[in-house]
Design a protein around this motif. Sequence first.
Motif, PDB file in Angstrom:
ATOM      1  N   UNK A 168      26.159  12.103 -14.671  1.00 37.87           N
ATOM      2  CA  UNK A 168      27.251  11.245 -13.872  1.00 37.87           C
ATOM      3  C   UNK A 168      28.398  12.312 -13.168  1.00 37.87           C
ATOM      4  N   UNK A 169      28.537  13.247 -13.772  1.00 39.67           N
ATOM      5  CA  UNK A 169      29.614  14.341 -12.999  1.00 39.67           C
ATOM      6  C   UNK A 169      28.614  14.922 -11.708  1.00 39.67           C
ATOM      7  N   UNK A 170      27.595  14.837 -11.451  1.00 41.30           N
ATOM      8  CA  UNK A 170      26.966  15.417 -10.306  1.00 41.30           C
ATOM      9  C   UNK A 170      27.415  14.921  -8.929  1.00 41.30           C
ATOM     10  N   UNK A 176      28.257  -6.264 -16.266  1.00 41.41           N
ATOM     11  CA  UNK A 176      29.562  -6.954 -15.464  1.00 41.41           C
ATOM     12  C   UNK A 176      28.924  -8.074 -14.557  1.00 41.41           C
ATOM     13  N   UNK A 177      28.698  -9.486 -14.943  1.00 45.23           N
ATOM     14  CA  UNK A 177      28.062 -10.572 -14.053  1.00 45.23           C
ATOM     15  C   UNK A 177      29.047 -10.684 -12.793  1.00 45.23           C
ATOM     16  N   UNK A 178      30.522 -10.643 -13.064  1.00 47.59           N
ATOM     17  CA  UNK A 178      31.347 -10.823 -12.035  1.00 47.59           C
ATOM     18  C   UNK A 178      31.216  -9.656 -10.923  1.00 47.59           C
ATOM     19  N   UNK A 179      31.219  -8.582 -11.353  1.00 54.47           N
ATOM     20  CA  UNK A 179      30.883  -7.451 -10.566  1.00 54.47           C
ATOM     21  C   UNK A 179      29.430  -7.355  -9.846  1.00 54.47           C
ATOM     22  N   UNK A 180      28.675  -7.721 -10.533  1.00 53.73           N
ATOM     23  CA  UNK A 180      27.273  -7.474 -10.333  1.00 53.73           C
ATOM     24  C   UNK A 180      26.662  -6.152 -10.387  1.00 53.73           C
ATOM     25  N   UNK A 181      27.303  -5.521 -11.325  1.00 52.62           N
ATOM     26  CA  UNK A 181      27.052  -3.882 -11.791  1.00 52.62           C
ATOM     27  C   UNK A 181      27.331  -3.835 -13.093  1.00 52.62           C
ATOM     28  N   UNK A 182      26.801  -2.780 -13.545  1.00 53.41           N
ATOM     29  CA  UNK A 182      27.288  -2.180 -14.969  1.00 53.41           C
ATOM     30  C   UNK A 182      28.343  -1.382 -15.124  1.00 53.41           C
ATOM     31  N   UNK A 183      29.313  -1.769 -16.051  1.00 55.15           N
ATOM     32  CA  UNK A 183      30.576  -1.105 -16.247  1.00 55.15           C
ATOM     33  C   UNK A 183      30.014   0.135 -17.173  1.00 55.15           C
ATOM     34  N   UNK A 184      30.779   1.227 -17.016  1.00 53.99           N
ATOM     35  CA  UNK A 184      30.538   2.405 -18.086  1.00 53.99           C
ATOM     36  C   UNK A 184      31.683   2.836 -18.372  1.00 53.99           C
ATOM     37  N   UNK A 185      31.584   3.794 -19.574  1.00 52.22           N
ATOM     38  CA  UNK A 185      32.861   4.362 -20.053  1.00 52.22           C
ATOM     39  C   UNK A 185      33.387   5.479 -19.186  1.00 52.22           C
ATOM     40  N   UNK A 186      34.815   6.150 -19.691  1.00 49.55           N
ATOM     41  CA  UNK A 186      35.310   7.106 -19.058  1.00 49.55           C
ATOM     42  C   UNK A 186      34.669   8.376 -18.877  1.00 49.55           C
ATOM     43  N   UNK A 187      34.564   9.021 -17.697  1.00 51.17           N
ATOM     44  CA  UNK A 187      33.877  10.469 -17.822  1.00 51.17           C
ATOM     45  C   UNK A 187      35.002  11.451 -18.065  1.00 51.17           C
ATOM     46  N   UNK A 188      34.453  12.132 -18.856  1.00 47.66           N
ATOM     47  CA  UNK A 188      35.336  13.612 -19.465  1.00 47.66           C
ATOM     48  C   UNK A 188      35.351  14.407 -18.379  1.00 47.66           C
ATOM     49  N   UNK A 189      36.537  14.259 -17.341  1.00 46.33           N
ATOM     50  CA  UNK A 189      36.547  15.143 -16.350  1.00 46.33           C
ATOM     51  C   UNK A 189      37.190  16.437 -16.589  1.00 46.33           C
ATOM     52  N   UNK A 190      37.687  16.610 -17.757  1.00 48.38           N
ATOM     53  CA  UNK A 190      38.174  17.933 -17.852  1.00 48.38           C
ATOM     54  C   UNK A 190      37.055  18.825 -18.445  1.00 48.38           C
ATOM     55  N   UNK A 191      35.907  18.003 -18.904  1.00 43.57           N
ATOM     56  CA  UNK A 191      34.542  19.120 -18.832  1.00 43.57           C
ATOM     57  C   UNK A 191      34.223  19.340 -17.801  1.00 43.57           C
ATOM     58  N   UNK A 192      34.163  18.437 -16.635  1.00 45.96           N
ATOM     59  CA  UNK A 192      33.668  18.757 -15.226  1.00 45.96           C
ATOM     60  C   UNK A 192      34.577  20.001 -14.614  1.00 45.96           C
ATOM     61  N   UNK A 193      35.847  19.793 -14.811  1.00 46.55           N
ATOM     62  CA  UNK A 193      36.673  20.750 -14.160  1.00 46.55           C
ATOM     63  C   UNK A 193      36.280  22.195 -14.626  1.00 46.55           C
ATOM     64  N   UNK A 194      36.429  22.138 -16.333  1.00 48.70           N
ATOM     65  CA  UNK A 194      35.982  23.530 -16.739  1.00 48.70           C
ATOM     66  C   UNK A 194      34.372  24.065 -16.152  1.00 48.70           C
TER      67      UNK A 194
END
Length: 311
Positions: free
Chosen positions: A194-196, A250-268
């Motif tokens: 997902x970080x890609x 999420x039927x309202x959005x018509x998309x899957x909701x997903x959790x928070x990405x660990x952006x500190x790992x990405x930055x590292x």
Amino acid sequence: PQPDLQRHFERTIERDQRIEPRDWLPEGYRKTMIRMIAQHAHSEIIGMQPEGNWITRAPSLRRKAILLAKVQDEAGHGLYLYSAAETLGADRAELTEKLISGKQKYSSIFNYPTLTFADVGVIGWLVDGAAICNQVPLCRSSYGPYARAMIRICKEESFHQRQGYELLLTMMRGTPRQRDMVQESVDRWWWPSLMMFGPPDAESPHTEQSMAWKIKRHTNDELRQRFVDMTVPQAEMLGVSLPDPDLKWNAKRGHYDFGEIDWSEFKQVVSGNGPCNAQRVAHRRAAHTDGAWVREAAAAYAAKRAGRSAA
Ligand code: ACO
């Protein structure tokens, strides 16, 4: 620049036509394109390492032949992309120098280790799946040589994605231990995949300008969402779970909701401190040094031929 050159550039973009190497283009556009193409080329070349690691240990001749073909494709993509960067006046030797001295980036994903053969399948499925999601719209990117290179690259990426998914389907039909290997690998690769797509839109310095220039056709978050929506049903088919308790339709959005990405790992990882950054760059540097004699011989041969035709 002369106003008519500037206008010609703008009109080309407006009309959805391609910018070609002969055209005048703003310095910022050139710089952005070189940065993006070089990072992409470096990613393909560095991306040969995690999987190349398994060529000598593939479990059958068939798997070995597939993997070898895939890693060779990646070398091809890298060379193609360096050629596209050269059409903008970049120097290939300089780009390589920037890669091995750590001055230019490559995709964060290739700084993670490949611990089991299931990783070969999961890289094909998730990493190449994410790459396709990101790269198919780039076939319509405004810079002609890049957009055209992307067509062939995407075709080959789909083969990579399919071989990965097929490998995983096979393992999932195997022993409990094989199924566990697949799940363990999915658990490690899901979040880095997902970080890609890059930082969230609000923190992506280049997206707005690149969208205006039609270099990028979608934002990072749009493509990430598209990837999640496409992958969840594939995970269900395969019989693996994705390691995110917040993942739900999420039927309202018509998309899957997903959790928070660990952006500190990405930055590292992007700043050079991922699990394999040092190893990846050192390996590339050593290969470059070992290949010096080939470059010298090729240059000597070219000089000799040039001398002969001048005489
Ligand atoms: N890994 C490493 N660096 C990243 C990543 C990532 N996953 N995502 C973003 N970055 C970098 C950007 O290159 C940029 O760095 P810079 O300013 O030092 O040059 C910075 O983080 C900020 O990001 P953005 O403003 O979002 O940058 P951009 O608009 O270029 O978007 C993206 C990043 C989506 C990767 C884009 O450049 C792109 O689509 N590139 C072409 C595809 C590509 O390179 N794929 C490589 C991996 S796929 C494969 O090879 C199999």
